[in-house]
Scaffold this motif. Structure first.
Motif, PDB file in Angstrom:
ATOM      1  N   TRP A   1      13.035 -34.216  46.505  1.00 21.14           N
ATOM      2  CA  TRP A   1      12.149 -34.239  47.665  1.00 21.14           C
ATOM      3  C   TRP A   1      12.455 -33.024  48.530  1.00 21.14           C
ATOM      4  CZ3 TRP A   1      16.177 -37.381  46.536  1.00 21.14           C
ATOM      5  CH2 TRP A   1      17.235 -37.468  47.442  1.00 21.14           C
TER       6      TRP A   1
ATOM      7  N   ASN B   1      -1.119 -39.810  40.637  1.00 21.80           N
ATOM      8  CA  ASN B   1      -0.116 -40.560  41.382  1.00 21.80           C
ATOM      9  C   ASN B   1       0.536 -41.681  40.584  1.00 21.80           C
ATOM     10  OD1 ASN B   1      -0.301 -39.250  44.023  1.00 21.80           O
ATOM     11  ND2 ASN B   1      -2.379 -40.114  44.084  1.00 21.80           N
TER      12      ASN B   1
ATOM     13  N   ASN C   1       3.622 -35.739  45.256  1.00 25.17           N
ATOM     14  CA  ASN C   1       2.673 -35.983  46.342  1.00 25.17           C
ATOM     15  C   ASN C   1       2.827 -34.990  47.487  1.00 25.17           C
ATOM     16  OD1 ASN C   1       5.009 -36.817  47.607  1.00 25.17           O
ATOM     17  ND2 ASN C   1       4.335 -38.925  47.961  1.00 25.17           N
TER      18      ASN C   1
ATOM     19  N   PHE D   1       3.525 -43.905  43.750  1.00 20.61           N
ATOM     20  CA  PHE D   1       3.883 -43.754  45.160  1.00 20.61           C
ATOM     21  C   PHE D   1       3.355 -44.937  45.959  1.00 20.61           C
ATOM     22  CE2 PHE D   1       3.517 -39.254  43.687  1.00 20.61           C
ATOM     23  CZ  PHE D   1       4.865 -38.941  43.810  1.00 20.61           C
TER      24      PHE D   1
ATOM     25  N   SER E   1       4.782 -41.583  52.218  1.00 19.27           N
ATOM     26  CA  SER E   1       4.873 -40.415  51.349  1.00 19.27           C
ATOM     27  C   SER E   1       6.243 -40.200  50.731  1.00 19.27           C
ATOM     28  CB  SER E   1       4.469 -39.153  52.133  1.00 19.27           C
ATOM     29  OG  SER E   1       5.326 -38.961  53.242  1.00 19.27           O
ATOM     30  N   ASN E   2       7.289 -40.811  51.289  1.00 18.25           N
ATOM     31  CA  ASN E   2       8.629 -40.623  50.721  1.00 18.25           C
ATOM     32  C   ASN E   2       9.135 -41.864  49.999  1.00 18.25           C
ATOM     33  OD1 ASN E   2       8.808 -41.954  53.226  1.00 18.25           O
ATOM     34  ND2 ASN E   2      10.946 -41.367  53.495  1.00 18.25           N
TER      35      ASN E   2
END
Length: 353
Positions: A80, A146, A60, A174, A179-180
């Motif tokens: 990440w 996603n 993402n 996700f 976003s994390n």
């Protein structure tokens, strides 16, 4: 669950992401659907099966997560921006981030080829595979940019190559607006005969899920809410340490301050955690690793279906705390769902928000 070979080469300490490694990571993202091959894994009570790789990923722009057809469609990749190399340990079929369940009586089946080191043992289907082979995947797809999906016929851990009468399904994606954060939904369908040798349901601990990360993520913390943490310490195992995170969220951090938190609101017991072997290896294929597993005690019957969700949060301690507070506010009352059950143990000690 401690599925560990006992002979390892301790890897050199490594902490920061070098530029060449960042380049390799970026190339691997582009080639996420390509089959890769790596050297066989050796050591321990039995030779580990050959580590082939067929990885599919979603990204993402902040987090990359991947599942591997050659490893039971388990999660085998997590990276990440703050930690651009993979931090999931995949040394053997008992590692990974994966589904793992226990049911029925402990049996001595050495006459049928059961490992002496895992005898007697319960009915223990593992998403990654058994001690000598990887599990078979029947569906493996990127459903959209996603979301990943896999279906797996698991192996019984104590046997070298015996499929369990079961099916595992897993959706990996996700969390909307975060976003994390990776969201994982798991479903387990037992297909045993009601009169088989393992017998009726027995109340046993279930790992929801079993997580193995690279050895350098060796600083463990329980999350207490509102940005507060509690350090958890444990000597290298197994046996693993036992922690009781009050909000069902624990994290492990590397020396650079980057970490991964697991939030599993369905857990009802302690969490297993701790490092294995020495050093601070960053190598996903290495023997040394760290382990984290939230536990729920469930009467898993011969034909039960079990479902639950968990969340993986990545970043530094401040980022993890912010996301965990939001996730806890939304999902803290979510539980393991069991159909055709003999029962789920109530939550005896957690103070929930």
């Amino acid at each position: 669950m401690g599925r560990l070979a006992w002979q390892f080469i301790v890897q050199a300490d490594f902490f920061s992401a070098m530029s060449i490694e960042k380049l390799v990571v970026e190339i691997s993202k582009l080639l996420s659907a390509v089959v890769f091959f790596s050297a066989p894994s050796f050591g321990g009570c039995a030779a580990s099966p050959e580590r082939l790789e067929e990885l599919v990923q979603i990204d993402n722009g902040v987090v990359t997560v991947g599942i591997d057809r050659k490893k039971g469609a388990s999660i085998t990749w997590l990276s990440w921006g703050g930690y651009p190399q993979n931090m999931v340990n995949s040394h053997d079929p008992g590692r990974l981030i994966q589904q793992s369940y226990y049911a029925g009586k402990s049996l001595n089946r050495q006459a049928d080829g059961q490992s002496k080191n895992w005898s007697p043992w319960t009915w223990n289907p593992i998403q990654g595979g058994g001690i000598g082979s990887w599990a078979r995947v029947t569906r493996f797809e990127k459903q959209n940019p996603n979301r990943l999906y896999g279906e797996t016929v698991p192996k019984l851990w104590d046997m070298h190559d015996e499929e369990a009468e079961a099916l595992m399904r897993q959706w990996t994606g996700f969390e909307p607006g975060m976003s994390n954060v990776v969201t994982v939904r798991c479903e387990f369908i037992a297909k045993r005969k009601s009169d088989d040798r393992w017998g009726p349901a027995a109340l046993r601990p279930q790992e929801i899920p079993a997580c193995y990360f690279t050895r350098n993520f060796d600083r463990f913390k329980s999350y207490l809410g509102d940005g507060k943490w509690r350090n958890e310490t444990q000597k290298p195992g197994p046996p693993w340490g036992k922690a009781q995170p009050p909000l069902n969220a624990m994290a492990c951090f590397a020396r650079n301050g980057q970490g991964v938190a697991v939030f599993s609101p369905g857990a009802t017991r302690h969490w297993n955690f701790g490092p294995h072997a020495g050093g601070r290896s960053f190598d996903p294929a290495a023997g040394p690793c760290v382990h984290l597993a939230p536990i729920a005690r469930v009467n898993l019957g011969p034909q039960s279906t079990l479902q639950y969700r968990y969340w993986l949060v990545v970043g530094n301690q401040v980022q993890l705390a912010k996301c965990l507070d939001e996730l806890i506010g939304k999902y803290v009352r979510e539980r393991v769902e069991l159909s055709n059950p003999s029962g789920i143990e109530s939550d005896p000690f957690h103070n929930r928000k």
